[in-house]
Design an enzyme around this catalytic site. Structure first.
Site, mmCIF file in Angstrom:
data_model
loop_
_atom_site.group_PDB
_atom_site.id
_atom_site.type_symbol
_atom_site.label_atom_id
_atom_site.label_comp_id
_atom_site.label_asym_id
_atom_site.label_seq_id
_atom_site.Cartn_x
_atom_site.Cartn_y
_atom_site.Cartn_z
ATOM 1 N N ASN A 71 0.806 -1.223 0.000
ATOM 2 C CA ASN A 71 0.000 0.000 0.000
ATOM 3 C C ASN A 71 0.839 1.272 0.000
ATOM 4 O OD1 ASN A 71 -1.789 -1.909 2.342
ATOM 5 N ND2 ASN A 71 -2.430 -1.631 0.226
ATOM 6 N N ARG A 90 -3.935 5.133 8.780
ATOM 7 C CA ARG A 90 -2.780 4.801 7.948
ATOM 8 C C ARG A 90 -2.181 6.017 7.227
ATOM 9 N NH1 ARG A 90 -2.626 -0.637 4.643
ATOM 10 N NH2 ARG A 90 -0.446 -0.038 4.888
ATOM 11 N N HIS A 168 -9.321 -4.828 -0.715
ATOM 12 C CA HIS A 168 -8.290 -4.426 -1.676
ATOM 13 C C HIS A 168 -8.292 -5.412 -2.843
ATOM 14 C CE1 HIS A 168 -5.529 -1.973 1.237
ATOM 15 N NE2 HIS A 168 -6.254 -1.163 0.482
ATOM 16 N N CYS A 264 0.272 -8.444 0.358
ATOM 17 C CA CYS A 264 0.160 -7.220 1.144
ATOM 18 C C CYS A 264 1.485 -6.822 1.784
ATOM 19 C CB CYS A 264 -0.893 -7.390 2.239
ATOM 20 S SG CYS A 264 -2.592 -7.454 1.638
ATOM 21 N N ALA A 525 -43.040 -13.868 -25.469
ATOM 22 C CA ALA A 525 -42.217 -13.672 -24.275
ATOM 23 C C ALA A 525 -41.147 -14.740 -24.105
ATOM 24 C CB ALA A 525 -43.104 -13.625 -23.034
ATOM 25 N N SER A 635 -47.187 -22.234 -18.572
ATOM 26 C CA SER A 635 -47.849 -21.233 -19.414
ATOM 27 C C SER A 635 -49.343 -21.509 -19.408
ATOM 28 C CB SER A 635 -47.298 -21.270 -20.842
ATOM 29 O OG SER A 635 -48.025 -20.382 -21.661
ATOM 30 N N LEU A 637 -51.967 -19.603 -20.271
ATOM 31 C CA LEU A 637 -52.677 -19.170 -21.467
ATOM 32 C C LEU A 637 -52.448 -20.124 -22.627
ATOM 33 C CD1 LEU A 637 -54.316 -16.991 -22.974
ATOM 34 C CD2 LEU A 637 -52.138 -15.872 -23.491
ATOM 35 N N ASP A 656 -46.501 -26.780 -13.453
ATOM 36 C CA ASP A 656 -46.700 -25.386 -13.038
ATOM 37 C C ASP A 656 -46.601 -25.290 -11.525
ATOM 38 O OD1 ASP A 656 -48.024 -22.658 -12.590
ATOM 39 O OD2 ASP A 656 -48.115 -22.845 -14.773
ATOM 40 N N VAL A 680 -40.784 -25.195 -12.523
ATOM 41 C CA VAL A 680 -40.504 -25.769 -13.837
ATOM 42 C C VAL A 680 -39.004 -25.929 -14.078
ATOM 43 C CG1 VAL A 680 -40.471 -23.568 -15.093
ATOM 44 C CG2 VAL A 680 -41.156 -25.667 -16.276
#
Length: 701
Positions: A71, A90, A168, A264, A525, A635, A637, A656, A680
């Site tokens: 550092n 520091r 770091h 370090c 979709a 799904s 629909l 589902d 699913v």
């Protein structure tokens, strides 16, 4: 011994854990043994002396962390960028390191006093010398990176740290000889991981597990083909050995109590300068103006938090605080981001808070001309539901026909310049479309944003219910699928976008690739989000690897639609090499027919989506002909629609998470129907595993 390599160290004469400035120090105040620390440091010192020349900087009373010389600063050639420590504990080390560098012939560059940068702890040179990796997020500020690039004349790649245990860069990231990289990916945000993957080939990336990371395996010193570290697992040592590296382990447990290890404790001070490498830093900065009840409405905090949480940094240039309750405040803030891409994401969200560029900064919104009907220019601004204004001829003009997920078109009329929203498919060749985020602002109440934050895409974060075992049912379905495939039968899948959201895309893709699927039915979709995941790694803006929302990700589906519309079809995008994986890719590559039935809610839509409902129903019916089994995957629909046009005798499997959907399909009365109430994604994963077990092909007797 490599005489050309020199390393700077500082003996631990005054080392102790005197304070807490990182998580490792918690609970370790004055619990480090100085004698044991000295013994461990000496062992590291002698290991490194066999590999390089080690110089020493004198330790100073009162600065216990001075032992962590990484550092002290960042060295390249004869230049050094001196550290500006974040914590006051520091900061007293700085003049001592500065004196040592000056005494040893280095040109010292000093950052502004209020701009933190912690040297080679947060800046690591690619071992081939091609660029500098620079960390930020905890101890170093992003705005320090342009200074470093200029002074050291090198390209700087900014990486954001997000795990405070790895505060770091050198705690979780270690460039190795010949372009290899040892690192812990979970310490970085998604943008940084993508940047790493772009610069380092997969065969040279050595990603480690958390167990090695917390032992500071990445906090290592690399000299040629030797890697010196505190500790490594047998598997990590084997991986390093396979690519030609030998590991020297030397215990540094006393220094781990302060959050440091081998790297370090060292600073490499002989870094070669490549003559053909020059300064370049993608850090981008912009000034924003905020006005309103910035403190009492929480706008200022929201804006600054938004910048930091999305990978940027900020500096408040001025703040005029309203002195009365009814008074408004105003602030100018410089926002910095590691790339243009990240900056655009941050700015889009700041615009939602009402932030704008100062009036003198932007006089006109930026537009580009559409060159193709129904296709917006790249980087087009995606509208929200909120009233929007754009800057034209140094004045704010209200956007007409405001709507979500549209583009803004600017046109000249007899009444002057007009701006209005258009959806993608309504764009005409020659339209001037607003791009970028300059010169755009939203006009809304603060509380409306807070309400939206509590609702937007909240269903993606909902918990998953615990499920009963489904393995036995899946085993039977897998056996049936294998029989159908091996006798040349036909399986049709109808699927919704939940398949993508739950991580099932890879499994459904494999079913198609391996010949278990002969047709795919769905809506716009599932294709959009499958392609979104394939191209951008997200689904509905959620990172599919981490399961967390991506900044600006809720607009990804619009970008994807725009891309496919540009190429004209999914198949053409595959042929052009744009789409290279996913469900739709496998359909195209394996000549599997599909029908995407559109609806009134579809964005775009994709050019392959059939928006004529009557034609879509006819295509569905045609693809179902001769089917042996239909997998209905989350799904309601499309599954109900398919169920209503499927003759008896066809096996149907409805999967589902919602029992009502499964029940509704089962109510058809077909004895061939199987209902599976489960996630699913889990179902598809189990199905693939069961199919893998069926190694013997089905034989027709």
């Amino acid at each position: 011994m490599a005489e050309s390599i020199r390393i700077l160290m500082c003996s631990p004469d005054h080392y102790d854990v005197d304070y807490v400035i990182n998580p490792w120090m918690e609970g370790n105040i004055h619990k480090s043994s100085r004698d044991r620390a000295a013994e461990q440091w000496q062992k590291l010192y002698h290991v490194l002396k066999d590999l390089a020349v080690v110089d020493l900087v004198p330790p100073q009373q009162g600065w216990p962390d001075m032992v962590f010389t990484a550092n002290a600063g960042l060295v390249l050639g004869d230049n050094v960028v001196l550290s500006r420590f974040y914590h006051k504990e520091r900061q007293g080390e700085e003049p001592h390191f500065k004196q040592w560098f000056e005494n040893n012939g280095f040109t010292v560059h000093e950052l502004p006093k209020d701009l933190p940068f912690e040297g080679a702890g947060d800046a690591l040179l690619d071992r081939e010398g091609r660029w500098l990796w620079a960390g930020y997020g905890f101890r170093s500020e992003l705005d320090s990176h342009p200074y470093i690039a200029k002074w050291l004349d090198i390209e700087v790649l900014s990486l954001r740290l997000i795990d405070d245990r790895f505060y770091h860069l050198d705690t979780c990231f270690c460039p190795l000889t010949d372009g290899y990289l040892l690192y812990y990916p979970d310490a970085f945000d998604s943008y940084s991981n993508r940047l790493i993957e772009m610069r380092v080939p997969v065969e040279k990336r050595i990603a480690i597990e958390e167990a090695d990371a917390v032992k500071f395996a990445c906090n290592a010193v690399n000299v040629d083909r030797t890697v010196v570290m505190n500790q490594a697992s047998d598997s990590l040592k084997q991986r390093l050995a396979e690519v030609g590296f030998s590991v020297i382990e030397t215990p540094l447990t006393e220094f781990l109590k302060a959050g440091g290890a081998a790297k370090c404790l060292t600073l490499r001070i002989t870094e070669p300068v490549l003559p053909d490498v020059h300064a370049n830093v993608p850090v981008e900065s912009r000034i924003i103006h905020l006005e309103g009840h910035l403190l009492d409405a929480g706008i200022m905090n929201q804006a600054l938090d938004l910048v930091v949480e999305n990978g940027g940094s900020f500096r408040v240039l001025n703040f005029n605080l309203g002195i009365e309750r009814q008074s408004t405040s105003a602030a100018d803030v410089r926002v910095s981001a590691p790339s243009h891409e990240v900056m655009e994401d941050i700015m889009r969200q700041l615009i939602d808070l009402g932030a704008v560029a100062p009036p003198q900064e932007t006089c006109d919104v930026i537009t580009e001309v559409c060159t193709q009907t129904g296709v917006a220019p790249d980087d087009f601004y995606v509208t929200t539901i909120y009233p929007t204004e754009v800057r034209i001829n140094c004045e704010w003009v209200r956007v007409q026909k405001q709507r979500m997920d549209g583009a803004i078109v600017v046109s000249n009329t007899n009444d002057g310049t007009v701006a209005q929203c258009k959806i993608l498919r309504d764009l005409a060749e020659g339209d001037r479309v607003v791009v970028g985020v300059e010169g755009i602002r939203t006009v809304k109440k603060t509380e409306s944003r807070e309400q939206r934050n509590s609702q937007e895409f909240s269903f993606m974060g909902a918990g998953v219910s615990s499920e009963r075992r489904v393995e036995l049912v899946v085993e039977q379905i897998a056996w049936e699928l294998r029989q159908i495939r091996d006798r040349g039968g036909k399986v049709v899948v109808t699927a919704g976008p939940v398949v993508i959201h739950t991580g099932g895309a890879q499994h459904l893709s494999r079913l198609i690739r391996d010949g278990y699927v002969q047709a795919l039915l769905g809506g716009n979709a599932i294709a959009v989000h499958d392609i979104e995941q394939a191209l951008m790694g997200t689904s509905l803006g959620v990172d599919m690897q981490k399961g967390t929302p991506v900044s600006g990700g809720h607009r990804h589906h619009l970008k994807v639609i725009n891309t496919i519309r540009r190429y004209g079809s999914i198949a053409k995008a595959v042929e052009a090499g744009i789409l290279t994986k996913g469900i739709m890719y496998q359909c195209v590559k394996n000549n599997i027919p599909f029908c995407l039935a559109g609806s009134i809610r579809d964005d775009g839509p994709l050019p392959d989506t059939q928006m004529d409902l009557i034609k879509a129903q006819a295509e569905y019916a045609k693809l179902i002909e001769g089917t042996d089994m239909i997998l209905m995957l989350s799904s309601m629909l499309h599954s109900i629609g398919v169920g209503n046009m499927t003759p008896a005798g066809v096996k149907m499997v409805c999967v589902d998470i919602n029992p009502a959907v499964v029940t509704k399909l089962s109510d058809r009365g077909s004895v061939e129907s199987v209902g599976v109430v489960t996630d699913v994604g889990l179902f598809l994963s189990l199905l693939i595993k069961q199919l893998e077990k069926l190694t013997s092909p089905y034989q027709v007797v």
